[in-house]
Design an enzyme around this catalytic site. Structure first.
Site, PDB file in Angstrom:
ATOM      1  N   ASP A  76     -73.253  19.479  80.159  1.00 26.25           N
ATOM      2  CA  ASP A  76     -73.997  19.377  78.910  1.00 26.25           C
ATOM      3  C   ASP A  76     -74.352  17.898  78.700  1.00 26.25           C
ATOM      4  OD1 ASP A  76     -74.923  20.289  76.399  1.00 26.25           O
ATOM      5  OD2 ASP A  76     -72.992  20.008  75.453  1.00 26.25           O
TER       6      ASP A  76
ATOM      7  N   ARG B  28     -65.393  34.994  77.428  1.00 28.77           N
ATOM      8  CA  ARG B  28     -65.418  34.513  78.822  1.00 28.77           C
ATOM      9  C   ARG B  28     -65.644  35.665  79.806  1.00 28.77           C
ATOM     10  NH1 ARG B  28     -63.428  29.161  78.954  1.00 28.77           N
ATOM     11  NH2 ARG B  28     -61.858  28.700  77.375  1.00 28.77           N
TER      12      ARG B  28
ATOM     13  N   ASP C  62     -66.855  30.150  76.945  1.00 30.67           N
ATOM     14  CA  ASP C  62     -66.304  30.756  75.731  1.00 30.67           C
ATOM     15  C   ASP C  62     -66.950  30.227  74.460  1.00 30.67           C
ATOM     16  OD1 ASP C  62     -65.037  28.093  75.955  1.00 30.67           O
ATOM     17  OD2 ASP C  62     -63.897  28.767  74.209  1.00 30.67           O
TER      18      ASP C  62
ATOM     19  N   LYS D 208     -60.916  26.137  81.605  1.00 26.24           N
ATOM     20  CA  LYS D 208     -60.837  27.486  82.123  1.00 26.24           C
ATOM     21  C   LYS D 208     -62.211  28.010  82.527  1.00 26.24           C
ATOM     22  CE  LYS D 208     -57.407  28.062  78.535  1.00 26.24           C
ATOM     23  NZ  LYS D 208     -57.248  28.524  77.139  1.00 26.24           N
TER      24      LYS D 208
ATOM     25  N   GLU E 192     -67.714  23.222  88.439  1.00 23.74           N
ATOM     26  CA  GLU E 192     -67.776  23.110  86.972  1.00 23.74           C
ATOM     27  C   GLU E 192     -68.650  24.242  86.417  1.00 23.74           C
ATOM     28  OE1 GLU E 192     -66.730  22.358  84.246  1.00 23.74           O
ATOM     29  OE2 GLU E 192     -67.399  20.415  83.477  1.00 23.74           O
ATOM     30  N   ASP E 193     -68.316  24.715  85.224  1.00 21.94           N
ATOM     31  CA  ASP E 193     -69.105  25.803  84.634  1.00 21.94           C
ATOM     32  C   ASP E 193     -70.460  25.312  84.128  1.00 21.94           C
ATOM     33  OD1 ASP E 193     -67.949  24.300  82.598  1.00 21.94           O
ATOM     34  OD2 ASP E 193     -67.179  26.005  81.461  1.00 21.94           O
TER      35      ASP E 193
ATOM     36  N   PHE F 177     -76.367  27.122  72.986  1.00 21.00           N
ATOM     37  CA  PHE F 177     -74.952  27.365  73.257  1.00 21.00           C
ATOM     38  C   PHE F 177     -74.816  28.744  73.892  1.00 21.00           C
ATOM     39  CE2 PHE F 177     -70.524  28.354  72.518  1.00 21.00           C
ATOM     40  CZ  PHE F 177     -69.924  27.154  72.863  1.00 21.00           C
TER      41      PHE F 177
HETATM   42  P1  IMP Z   1     -70.077  17.750  78.404  1.00 19.64           P
HETATM   43  O1  IMP Z   1     -68.991  16.751  78.504  1.00 19.64           O
HETATM   44  O2  IMP Z   1     -70.883  17.569  77.142  1.00 19.64           O
HETATM   45  O3  IMP Z   1     -70.965  17.828  79.619  1.00 19.64           O
HETATM   46  O4  IMP Z   1     -69.385  19.145  78.170  1.00 19.64           O
HETATM   47  C1  IMP Z   1     -68.995  19.969  79.175  1.00 19.64           C
HETATM   48  C2  IMP Z   1     -68.071  21.026  78.634  1.00 19.64           C
HETATM   49  O5  IMP Z   1     -68.451  21.463  77.311  1.00 19.64           O
HETATM   50  C3  IMP Z   1     -68.144  22.270  79.511  1.00 19.64           C
HETATM   51  O6  IMP Z   1     -67.213  22.203  80.546  1.00 19.64           O
HETATM   52  C4  IMP Z   1     -67.851  23.368  78.511  1.00 19.64           C
HETATM   53  O7  IMP Z   1     -66.447  23.563  78.405  1.00 19.64           O
HETATM   54  C5  IMP Z   1     -68.369  22.871  77.193  1.00 19.64           C
HETATM   55  N1  IMP Z   1     -69.719  23.410  76.907  1.00 19.64           N
HETATM   56  C6  IMP Z   1     -70.880  22.726  76.907  1.00 19.64           C
HETATM   57  N2  IMP Z   1     -71.916  23.525  76.599  1.00 19.64           N
HETATM   58  C7  IMP Z   1     -71.394  24.761  76.423  1.00 19.64           C
HETATM   59  C8  IMP Z   1     -71.979  26.041  76.099  1.00 19.64           C
HETATM   60  O8  IMP Z   1     -73.198  26.223  75.925  1.00 19.64           O
HETATM   61  N3  IMP Z   1     -71.106  27.076  76.002  1.00 19.64           N
HETATM   62  C9  IMP Z   1     -69.763  26.944  76.188  1.00 19.64           C
HETATM   63  N4  IMP Z   1     -69.186  25.770  76.493  1.00 19.64           N
HETATM   64  C10 IMP Z   1     -69.978  24.684  76.614  1.00 19.64           C
END
Ligand code: IMP
Length: 181
Positions: free
Chosen positions: A102, A164, A158, A42, A98-99, A151
């Site tokens: 990470d 959000r 969220d 989301k 993508e938001d 974070f």
């Molecule tokens: P990745 O697979 O580790 O790159 O994670 C990506 C997903 O983790 C994002 O689409 C977010 O849903 C969640 N995420 C990673 N860092 C944060 C953060 O700082 N706040 C909220 N959600 C996060």
């Protein structure tokens, strides 16, 4: 909700300005081509809405929902599809919206899965980039902001499904996490 915010990392004005810049850049790059924006639910909803509203060209949009197995704030790289795309992407110019990236594990999985479906092109537009946390190499074609390893919540992001709707990107007070655990 606002009383839980420790610090604003990216203001509403800075977000809106950068989103308009990205929209213009994407418009220029995809001139003369059909474009399908694929938002990841989301977290990317707020970004997707503002990005498409800032564009003056026709675009198609679709959404996909995925969840990664593992602890709530850590990605495992094993991704489960909760909602797939409505339409085929074969032969289409696809831009994933993508938001935040990470570790990169979620995006890597999605990229590989969508690439197998035969799009004409497949690129990524991420609002936030936590470079220092990257575990796997994923190409980011458009990035809104590079941010430190913290974070963050707001503008779609969220903590336990809340915050959000904050209009900015922020860090929460430590007691919010302590309360939740
Ligand atoms: P990745 O697979 O580790 O790159 O994670 C990506 C997903 O983790 C994002 O689409 C977010 O849903 C969640 N995420 C990673 N860092 C944060 C953060 O700082 N706040 C909220 N959600 C996060």
């Amino acid at each position: 909700m606002y009383e839980d915010v420790a610090r604003i990392l990216i203001s509403e004005e800075d977000l809106q300005r950068r989103v308009r810049e990205l929209a213009q850049q994407i418009e220029a790059d995809y001139q003369g081509k059909d474009l399908l924006l694929v938002g990841l639910l989301k977290g990317a909803v707020h970004f997707m809405v503002d990005l498409t509203r800032a564009m003056k060209r026709p675009v198609a949009i679709d959404f996909m929902a995925v969840s990664s197995y593992g602890a709530s704030t850590e990605s495992s790289g094993i991704v489960r599809i909760l909602k797939d795309l409505d339409e085929s992407i074969e032969g289409k110019h696809v831009l994933i919206v993508e938001d935040i990236v990470d570790t990169g594990l979620t995006l890597k999985y999605i990229l590989e899965m969508l690439r197998r479906r035969g799009p004409a092109s497949l690129r990524v537009c991420a609002l936030l980039n936590k470079k220092d946390r990257r575990l796997v190499d994923v190409p980011l074609d458009y990035v809104g902001f590079d941010i430190p390893n913290e974070f963050v919540v707001g503008y779609g992001l969220d903590f336990r499904q809340v915050y959000r709707n904050l209009p900015f990107v922020a860090v929460l007070k430590p007691e919010v996490y302590q309360r939740a655990s």
